[in-house]
Design a protein around this motif. Sequence first.
Motif, PDB file in Angstrom:
ATOM      1  N   LYS A  59       0.837  -1.284   0.297  1.00 22.40           N
ATOM      2  CA  LYS A  59      -0.249   0.061   0.269  1.00 22.40           C
ATOM      3  C   LYS A  59       1.069   1.035   0.048  1.00 22.40           C
ATOM      4  O   LYS A  59       1.956   1.352   0.566  1.00 22.40           O
ATOM      5  CB  LYS A  59      -0.837   0.052   1.609  1.00 22.40           C
ATOM      6  CG  LYS A  59      -1.693   0.996   1.482  1.00 22.40           C
ATOM      7  CD  LYS A  59      -3.051   0.758   2.145  1.00 22.40           C
ATOM      8  CE  LYS A  59      -3.929   0.324   2.132  1.00 22.40           C
ATOM      9  NZ  LYS A  59      -4.807   0.272   2.516  1.00 22.40           N
ATOM     10  N   PHE A  60       0.788   1.977  -1.412  1.00 20.79           N
ATOM     11  CA  PHE A  60       1.445   3.168  -1.282  1.00 20.79           C
ATOM     12  C   PHE A  60       0.236   4.596  -0.880  1.00 20.79           C
ATOM     13  O   PHE A  60      -0.551   4.975  -1.041  1.00 20.79           O
ATOM     14  CB  PHE A  60       2.304   2.853  -2.272  1.00 20.79           C
ATOM     15  CG  PHE A  60       2.752   2.999  -2.259  1.00 20.79           C
ATOM     16  CD1 PHE A  60       4.067   3.035  -1.924  1.00 20.79           C
ATOM     17  CD2 PHE A  60       3.015   2.257  -3.796  1.00 20.79           C
ATOM     18  CE1 PHE A  60       5.171   1.623  -2.389  1.00 20.79           C
ATOM     19  CE2 PHE A  60       3.485   0.031  -3.445  1.00 20.79           C
ATOM     20  CZ  PHE A  60       4.684   0.604  -3.314  1.00 20.79           C
ATOM     21  N   SER A  61       0.905   5.742  -0.095  1.00 20.68           N
ATOM     22  CA  SER A  61       0.208   6.793   0.285  1.00 20.68           C
ATOM     23  C   SER A  61       0.647   7.986  -0.695  1.00 20.68           C
ATOM     24  O   SER A  61       1.620   7.817  -1.074  1.00 20.68           O
ATOM     25  CB  SER A  61       0.454   7.402   1.461  1.00 20.68           C
ATOM     26  OG  SER A  61      -0.250   9.290   1.584  1.00 20.68           O
ATOM     27  N   VAL A  62      -0.473   8.770  -2.092  1.00 19.10           N
ATOM     28  CA  VAL A  62      -0.634   9.733  -2.606  1.00 19.10           C
ATOM     29  C   VAL A  62      -0.621  10.363  -2.588  1.00 19.10           C
ATOM     30  O   VAL A  62      -2.019  10.958  -2.830  1.00 19.10           O
ATOM     31  CB  VAL A  62      -0.424   9.022  -4.316  1.00 19.10           C
ATOM     32  CG1 VAL A  62      -0.286   9.535  -5.680  1.00 19.10           C
ATOM     33  CG2 VAL A  62       0.139   7.348  -4.777  1.00 19.10           C
ATOM     34  N   PRO A  63       0.074  11.400  -1.878  1.00 19.12           N
ATOM     35  CA  PRO A  63      -1.474  12.470  -1.331  1.00 19.12           C
ATOM     36  C   PRO A  63      -1.553  13.502  -2.376  1.00 19.12           C
ATOM     37  O   PRO A  63      -3.057  14.061  -1.827  1.00 19.12           O
ATOM     38  CB  PRO A  63      -0.329  12.933   0.218  1.00 19.12           C
ATOM     39  CG  PRO A  63       0.818  12.457   0.268  1.00 19.12           C
ATOM     40  CD  PRO A  63       1.290  11.983  -1.451  1.00 19.12           C
TER      41      PRO A  63
END
Length: 65
Positions: free
Chosen positions: A3-7
């Motif tokens: 899982k990646f956070s892509v603001p």
Amino acid sequence: MTKFSVPKMSCGHCTAAIEKSVTAADPTALLSFDLDTRTVDIDSADDAAALIAAIKEAGFEATAA
């Protein structure tokens, strides 16, 4: 699956750009986007660093979530 956070991911155009870049690096990658939390789950043989690089190539900063 990672899982990646892509603001700065906020719309379908964003997700399409990320998907295009990641699948160019790994054609077998499976992506699942959540615009509400601005995260993307990626099932890929590539490691997290390679996936972050692909997301960055699409124009977005990402961190492992």
